[in-house]
Motif scaffolding. Structure first.
Motif, PDB file in Angstrom:
ATOM      1  N   VAL A   1      -3.194   2.506   4.372  1.00  0.00           N
ATOM      2  CA  VAL A   1      -4.644   2.240   3.579  1.00  0.00           C
ATOM      3  C   VAL A   1      -5.673   3.309   4.564  1.00  0.00           C
ATOM      4  O   VAL A   1      -5.728   3.381   5.652  1.00  0.00           O
TER       5      VAL A   1
ATOM      6  N   VAL B   1      -0.489  -8.121   1.916  1.00  0.00           N
ATOM      7  CA  VAL B   1      -0.420  -6.494   1.647  1.00  0.00           C
ATOM      8  C   VAL B   1       0.495  -5.906   2.612  1.00  0.00           C
ATOM      9  O   VAL B   1       0.305  -6.154   3.804  1.00  0.00           O
TER      10      VAL B   1
ATOM     11  N   ALA C   1       0.960  -1.007  -0.066  1.00  0.00           N
ATOM     12  CA  ALA C   1       0.222  -0.270  -0.182  1.00  0.00           C
ATOM     13  C   ALA C   1       0.879   1.142  -0.127  1.00  0.00           C
ATOM     14  O   ALA C   1       1.905   1.387   0.862  1.00  0.00           O
TER      15      ALA C   1
ATOM     16  N   LEU D   1       0.211  -1.676   5.385  1.00  0.00           N
ATOM     17  CA  LEU D   1      -1.306  -1.663   5.510  1.00  0.00           C
ATOM     18  C   LEU D   1      -1.461  -0.292   6.331  1.00  0.00           C
ATOM     19  O   LEU D   1      -2.967   0.306   6.119  1.00  0.00           O
TER      20      LEU D   1
ATOM     21  N   LEU E   1      -6.444   1.995  -2.427  1.00  0.00           N
ATOM     22  CA  LEU E   1      -6.337   0.307  -2.170  1.00  0.00           C
ATOM     23  C   LEU E   1      -7.043  -0.316  -3.449  1.00  0.00           C
ATOM     24  O   LEU E   1      -6.187  -1.280  -4.009  1.00  0.00           O
TER      25      LEU E   1
ATOM     26  N   GLU F   1     -11.295   2.626   2.998  1.00  0.00           N
ATOM     27  CA  GLU F   1     -10.864   1.549   2.010  1.00  0.00           C
ATOM     28  C   GLU F   1     -10.584   0.347   3.205  1.00  0.00           C
ATOM     29  O   GLU F   1     -10.803  -0.812   2.604  1.00  0.00           O
TER      30      GLU F   1
END
Ligand SMILES: Nc1ncnc2c1ncn2[C@@H]1O[C@H](COP(=O)(O)OP(=O)(O)OP(=O)(O)O)[C@@H](O)[C@H]1O
Ligand SMILES: [Mg+2]
Length: 396
Positions: A180, A174, A78, A177, A84, A184
């Motif tokens: 984000v 991911v 991210a 994170l 995202l 999202e």
């Protein structure tokens, strides 16, 4: 010793010569993913830890392990500036194209690709940065509402059904994170919740800074129960020793016991620092064994290298006021510190500094271990701040 043969590997996401002390965590994730693959319930896993503890290399290793047993994966990081859906869409497409090569899953994978087309088209209005190759026309009504929460759920469900048909699972890895945005994140949590309820084999293995846990909780109150949040911290002294000793041994080089102890003390077991000290001690030593004296002599260049890379890249992204805020924290020691105490150092009001503090949290420089407390996300950053901003000028 010969720098060409130097085994140590300081660097963001650079695989270490020996991934020390993480067997338990690798095993937890292996079991979770294998359960999902055979249709058993399992929680998504989010690893949280400070900068440079090895989250990225763990994600990569876990992904390799999963792929090796036939699990389908995708991997994204991210970024701070993109959405995202935009980073997920192209990776999901690749995963679906791979799945569509499986005869059993082909029809469902193609349906999911139609879902992806609808998803991208419908959400393009809101997330202008979505760019994805379209292999099929959208299927009306499939993931094309224009509502992220709903469409992500429908899309992942379609993808998961394809994976299930192929007798496997889809695992999304991911990284970073914490970058984000809340809306999202909420959509992602809801989608994963739904997958778990419907026994669709789609799970997330994520990594982020310690603030991630709280962010997940504020995005969806049930998130903290729905995920496991294993902490990735510094290595135990034994693991830290083997992170240094083993790679050397493989090259026929011995590291003396007191040299190892000294490296462990200097680095406090933080993986990035271990790699840096290992590298510089190796280059400093004339021949095997690497001695405590070699480690002592290599410290200046190891610290200089860290200042130029690991610490510097973070520091350069800060505004003058953000730098002063961190310098004030460093003045108080390693932390965590009370917001009031930091404000006092700067002779400002807590409320006046709140925007600066929030911005530093958003940039991933600091986090709040408990209400009103502030801590660095970069290990030993307080010492760096003293080096880079010596004296008292910052107080003005
Ligand atoms: N278990 C380990 N044993 C030895 N070295 C390790 C271990 N894990 C990571 N390292 C080394 O530490 C460094 C940092 O690893 P990595 O980039 O994965 O950390 P990170 O937690 O993702 O950091 P960031 O938060 O800055 O992204 C790399 O040089 C890597 O080789
Ligand atoms: Mg990382």
């Amino acid at each position: 010793m010969d720098p060409v043969r130097n085994p140590y590997a300081p660097g963001a996401g650079t695989p270490p010569p020996e991934l020390a002390g993480r067997d338990d965590l690798l095993e937890i994730v292996r079991i979770a993913l294998d359960r999902v693959r055979i249709g058993r319930p399992s929680k998504s896993i989010l690893m949280v830890g400070l900068r440079g503890v090895g989250k990225t290399v763990l994600l990569d290793r876990m992904r390799e392990n999963a792929e090796a047993v036939g699990i389908h994966t995708l991997r994204v990081e991210a970024p701070e500036s993109r959405s995202l859906p935009a980073i997920l869409a192209p990776e999901l497409r690749q995963a679906l194209l791979r799945l569509s090569r499986n005869a059993k899953a082909k029809a469902l994978a193609q349906r999911a690709l139609r879902g992806l087309a609808g998803f991208a088209k419908a959400l393009k209005v809101k997330f202008a940065d979505i760019e994805v190759g379209l292999d099929f026309d959208p299927e009306p009504g499939l993931a094309d509402d224009g509502n992220l929460e709903h469409d992500l759920q429908a899309l992942l469900e379609a993808a998961g059904e394809a994976a299930k048909k192929a007798g496997t699972a889809l695992v999304m890895f991911v990284d970073e994170l914490q970058y984000v945005g809340e809306e999202e994140l909420a959509a992602l949590i809801t989608a994963l919740h739904r997958m778990a309820q419907r026994q669709v084999p789609v799970v997330l293995v994520g990594a982020g800074l310690p603030q991630l846990r709280g962010q997940m909780g504020s995005a969806k109150s049930y998130a903290e129960r729905m995920f496991d949040f294993p902490e990735v911290g510094p290595l135990s002294p034994e693991a830290a020793r083997s992170a240094i000793a083993k790679p050397a041994k493989e090259q026929g080089v011995k590291v003396n016991d007191d040299a190892l102890t000294h490296i462990v003390n200097l680095t406090r077991g933080y993986p990035y620092f271990l790699q840096e000290w290992g590298k510089h001690a190796w280059d400093t030593a004339q021949a095997s064994p690497i001695t405590r004296r070699d480690v002592e002599r290599s410290s200046i260049s190891a610290i200089a290298a860290l200042d130029e890379s690991f610490f510097r890249v973070r520091f350069d992204r800060l505004t003058p006021l953000e730098k002063r805020y961190l310098r004030a924290m460093a003045e108080l020691g390693a932390g965590p510190h009370r917001s009031g105490d930091i404000a006092e150092e700067l002779k400002r009001k807590v409320t006046a500094l709140a925007p600066t503090r929030n911005q530093l949290i958003r940039k991933g420089m600091i986090w709040s271990p408990s209400h009103g407390d502030t801590a660095f996300t970069v290990p030993l950053f307080d010492e760096f701040m003293h080096r880079i901003m010596p004296g008292n000028d910052w107080k003005e």
